[in-house]
Structure formats: structure tokens, C-alpha cells
Design a protein around this motif. Sequence first.
Motif, PDB file in Angstrom:
ATOM      1  N   GLU A   1      15.671  21.401   8.313  1.00  0.00           N
ATOM      2  CA  GLU A   1      14.573  21.205   9.271  1.00  0.00           C
ATOM      3  C   GLU A   1      13.433  20.378   8.691  1.00  0.00           C
ATOM      4  OE1 GLU A   1      13.224  24.634  11.351  1.00  0.00           O
ATOM      5  OE2 GLU A   1      15.239  25.223  11.926  1.00  0.00           O
ATOM      6  N   GLY A   2      13.574  19.914   7.466  1.00  0.00           N
ATOM      7  CA  GLY A   2      12.552  19.077   6.862  1.00  0.00           C
ATOM      8  C   GLY A   2      11.859  19.759   5.703  1.00  0.00           C
ATOM      9  N   CYS A   3      10.683  19.233   5.380  1.00  0.00           N
ATOM     10  CA  CYS A   3       9.903  19.737   4.252  1.00  0.00           C
ATOM     11  C   CYS A   3       8.571  20.288   4.752  1.00  0.00           C
ATOM     12  CB  CYS A   3       9.620  18.605   3.267  1.00  0.00           C
ATOM     13  SG  CYS A   3      11.109  17.843   2.583  1.00  0.00           S
ATOM     14  N   PRO A   4       8.057  21.314   4.096  1.00  0.00           N
ATOM     15  CA  PRO A   4       6.767  21.868   4.516  1.00  0.00           C
ATOM     16  C   PRO A   4       5.607  20.933   4.173  1.00  0.00           C
ATOM     17  CG  PRO A   4       7.865  23.324   2.922  1.00  0.00           C
ATOM     18  CD  PRO A   4       8.661  22.070   3.020  1.00  0.00           C
ATOM     19  N   SER A   5       4.658  20.865   5.080  1.00  0.00           N
ATOM     20  CA  SER A   5       3.403  20.150   4.859  1.00  0.00           C
ATOM     21  C   SER A   5       2.270  21.100   5.233  1.00  0.00           C
ATOM     22  CB  SER A   5       3.307  18.902   5.740  1.00  0.00           C
ATOM     23  OG  SER A   5       4.253  17.944   5.351  1.00  0.00           O
ATOM     24  N   ASN A   6       1.206  21.060   4.449  1.00  0.00           N
ATOM     25  CA  ASN A   6       0.026  21.886   4.709  1.00  0.00           C
ATOM     26  C   ASN A   6      -1.135  20.992   5.110  1.00  0.00           C
ATOM     27  OD1 ASN A   6       1.357  24.276   3.988  1.00  0.00           O
ATOM     28  ND2 ASN A   6       0.926  23.938   1.832  1.00  0.00           N
ATOM     29  N   TYR A   7      -1.890  21.435   6.099  1.00  0.00           N
ATOM     30  CA  TYR A   7      -2.975  20.652   6.679  1.00  0.00           C
ATOM     31  C   TYR A   7      -4.292  21.386   6.456  1.00  0.00           C
ATOM     32  CZ  TYR A   7       1.009  18.332   8.555  1.00  0.00           C
ATOM     33  OH  TYR A   7       2.199  17.656   8.646  1.00  0.00           O
ATOM     34  N   TYR A   8      -5.157  20.748   5.677  1.00  0.00           N
ATOM     35  CA  TYR A   8      -6.458  21.313   5.337  1.00  0.00           C
ATOM     36  C   TYR A   8      -7.552  20.500   6.018  1.00  0.00           C
ATOM     37  CZ  TYR A   8      -4.313  23.873   1.420  1.00  0.00           C
ATOM     38  OH  TYR A   8      -3.555  24.708   0.642  1.00  0.00           O
ATOM     39  N   VAL A   9      -8.534  21.192   6.595  1.00  0.00           N
ATOM     40  CA  VAL A   9      -9.680  20.542   7.214  1.00  0.00           C
ATOM     41  C   VAL A   9     -10.912  20.832   6.361  1.00  0.00           C
ATOM     42  CG1 VAL A   9     -11.223  20.592   9.223  1.00  0.00           C
ATOM     43  CG2 VAL A   9      -8.765  20.581   9.554  1.00  0.00           C
ATOM     44  N   GLN A  10     -11.668  19.775   6.079  1.00  0.00           N
ATOM     45  CA  GLN A  10     -12.910  19.948   5.339  1.00  0.00           C
ATOM     46  C   GLN A  10     -13.974  20.467   6.302  1.00  0.00           C
ATOM     47  OE1 GLN A  10     -14.461  16.379   3.510  1.00  0.00           O
ATOM     48  NE2 GLN A  10     -15.758  17.551   2.128  1.00  0.00           N
ATOM     49  N   VAL A  11     -14.747  21.448   5.860  1.00  0.00           N
ATOM     50  CA  VAL A  11     -15.793  22.019   6.697  1.00  0.00           C
ATOM     51  C   VAL A  11     -17.161  21.599   6.174  1.00  0.00           C
ATOM     52  CG1 VAL A  11     -14.394  23.966   7.503  1.00  0.00           C
ATOM     53  CG2 VAL A  11     -15.748  24.204   5.416  1.00  0.00           C
ATOM     54  N   LYS A  12     -18.133  21.528   7.076  1.00  0.00           N
ATOM     55  CA  LYS A  12     -19.469  21.069   6.728  1.00  0.00           C
ATOM     56  C   LYS A  12     -20.142  21.951   5.689  1.00  0.00           C
ATOM     57  CE  LYS A  12     -20.072  18.856  11.125  1.00  0.00           C
ATOM     58  NZ  LYS A  12     -20.500  19.000  12.493  1.00  0.00           N
ATOM     59  N   GLU A  13     -19.784  23.234   5.672  1.00  0.00           N
ATOM     60  CA  GLU A  13     -20.382  24.166   4.721  1.00  0.00           C
ATOM     61  C   GLU A  13     -19.897  23.927   3.295  1.00  0.00           C
ATOM     62  OE1 GLU A  13     -20.368  25.852   8.761  1.00  0.00           O
ATOM     63  OE2 GLU A  13     -18.808  24.984   7.508  1.00  0.00           O
ATOM     64  N   GLY A  14     -18.887  23.120   3.148  1.00  0.00           N
ATOM     65  CA  GLY A  14     -18.311  22.809   1.840  1.00  0.00           C
ATOM     66  C   GLY A  14     -16.951  23.451   1.680  1.00  0.00           C
ATOM     67  N   GLY A  15     -16.033  22.722   1.132  1.00  0.00           N
ATOM     68  CA  GLY A  15     -14.684  23.223   0.932  1.00  0.00           C
ATOM     69  C   GLY A  15     -13.782  22.887   2.103  1.00  0.00           C
ATOM     70  N   TYR A  16     -12.573  23.439   2.038  1.00  0.00           N
ATOM     71  CA  TYR A  16     -11.527  23.168   3.014  1.00  0.00           C
ATOM     72  C   TYR A  16     -10.899  24.481   3.452  1.00  0.00           C
ATOM     73  CZ  TYR A  16     -11.547  18.405   1.077  1.00  0.00           C
ATOM     74  OH  TYR A  16     -11.892  17.138   0.661  1.00  0.00           O
ATOM     75  N   ILE A  17     -10.343  24.473   4.662  1.00  0.00           N
ATOM     76  CA  ILE A  17      -9.547  25.605   5.117  1.00  0.00           C
ATOM     77  C   ILE A  17      -8.183  25.089   5.552  1.00  0.00           C
ATOM     78  CG2 ILE A  17     -11.424  27.158   5.770  1.00  0.00           C
ATOM     79  CD1 ILE A  17     -11.056  26.244   8.656  1.00  0.00           C
ATOM     80  N   LEU A  18      -7.170  25.900   5.275  1.00  0.00           N
ATOM     81  CA  LEU A  18      -5.808  25.582   5.708  1.00  0.00           C
ATOM     82  C   LEU A  18      -5.700  25.943   7.179  1.00  0.00           C
ATOM     83  CD1 LEU A  18      -2.812  24.867   5.026  1.00  0.00           C
ATOM     84  CD2 LEU A  18      -2.505  27.298   4.523  1.00  0.00           C
ATOM     85  N   ILE A  19      -5.371  24.949   8.020  1.00  0.00           N
ATOM     86  CA  ILE A  19      -5.291  25.233   9.456  1.00  0.00           C
ATOM     87  C   ILE A  19      -3.861  25.289   9.964  1.00  0.00           C
ATOM     88  CG2 ILE A  19      -7.576  24.306   9.951  1.00  0.00           C
ATOM     89  CD1 ILE A  19      -6.072  21.831  11.202  1.00  0.00           C
ATOM     90  N   ALA A  20      -2.909  24.715   9.222  1.00  0.00           N
ATOM     91  CA  ALA A  20      -1.526  24.734   9.705  1.00  0.00           C
ATOM     92  C   ALA A  20      -0.564  24.379   8.577  1.00  0.00           C
ATOM     93  CB  ALA A  20      -1.345  23.742  10.845  1.00  0.00           C
ATOM     94  N   THR A  21       0.642  24.865   8.745  1.00  0.00           N
ATOM     95  CA  THR A  21       1.774  24.483   7.914  1.00  0.00           C
ATOM     96  C   THR A  21       2.896  24.117   8.870  1.00  0.00           C
ATOM     97  OG1 THR A  21       1.145  25.965   6.126  1.00  0.00           O
ATOM     98  CG2 THR A  21       3.441  25.286   6.191  1.00  0.00           C
ATOM     99  N   ALA A  22       3.552  22.991   8.625  1.00  0.00           N
ATOM    100  CA  ALA A  22       4.636  22.554   9.502  1.00  0.00           C
ATOM    101  C   ALA A  22       5.801  22.075   8.661  1.00  0.00           C
ATOM    102  CB  ALA A  22       4.155  21.432  10.420  1.00  0.00           C
ATOM    103  N   ARG A  23       6.989  22.326   9.130  1.00  0.00           N
ATOM    104  CA  ARG A  23       8.212  21.835   8.480  1.00  0.00           C
ATOM    105  C   ARG A  23       8.636  20.603   9.271  1.00  0.00           C
ATOM    106  NH1 ARG A  23      11.524  23.645   4.668  1.00  0.00           N
ATOM    107  NH2 ARG A  23      10.458  25.640   4.548  1.00  0.00           N
TER     108      ARG A  23
END
Length: 158
Positions: free
Chosen positions: A87-109
Motif C-alpha cells: 500500500e506504499g510507504c508511511p509519510s508524516n505531516y507536521y504543521v508549524q504553529v504560531k506558538e512555536g514548534g510543530y504538531i503531527l496532524i496526519a500519517t498516510a501510507r
Amino acid sequence: MYLRKAIAALAGALLATIPLIADAQQQLVQDPERFERQHFSEICQKAMFDDGFAKRLDINNDGLMDMVIDEGKITCDGQGQYLCNEEGCPSNYYVQVKEGGYILIATARIYGYDFKMRFGNMVFVFRMHPRYCDRTEGDPCEMTVRVRGTRFVTINRK
């Protein structure tokens, strides 16, 4: 484990005004690339990261650089693409937030993606297993997705 829960609770408190997809996924990370490299260096005796492992893109069109981690670009103990399957390879999607740092919002294969301009916004066109388009075989499913804030919104599938 307790440290992860404490960090997740702190991130939830700091980001209370941002809509979140899945509270269990939320963890404020200062540098997703370093975070993921450290994680795989702990799992593998020898981890190698190919070009394209981490890409900085503004995936949600907010002017802040976000990050996409392609776990298919990891070689663990000599085995390339060790997390990939039919089904493919996993990818992780991080969004940078204004407060500083990143949060993981999704993982998709996925098999891969293009990141292109559509309707005035940058969108992903994911190439995925046919089952994501309700098929059992044939050409890969092409799913066009826009990221709004911290949510993936599917525009179309074919």
C-alpha cells in the motif's frame, strides 16, 4: 511513556484555540526532522536517511513552513524502505504553529505525491492504493487533498 503524556497534555493546553484532528496524536515537537531521526536511531542499530526524508513546505497555506517526513526514505539495519508494503510507504505531516514548534496532524501510507497549485491554493495529489478509491485493483487512486489549518480536506478522488 509518562513524559509523552505530559508533553501531549501541555501541547493541548497551549493549542486549545487550534482545531485538532485527533488529540491522541498531538505532541508539540520543536524539530520534526530531528525528532524522527532520533526515533529511528533508537529503533535501528544503524539508521540511514536518504535525500527527501524531510521536506519543508507550506502545506496549509498559512505562510509558515511545515514539514513532510517520508519514512520510505529510511534504511534500517541495511533494509531500505523497511516500513513500506503493497500500500506504499508511511509519510508524516507536521504543521508549524504560531506558538512555536510543530504538531503531527496526519500519517498516510502512499505511493507518492505531487504538491501543486490548484484553485489558488497548494494541494497534495496523493498516489495511493486503489482501495482508497473503492477499487480492488487497477491504477493507483489519485486523491487531491487540501490542508486547512490542521485538517486534511479531500477535494476529489479518481
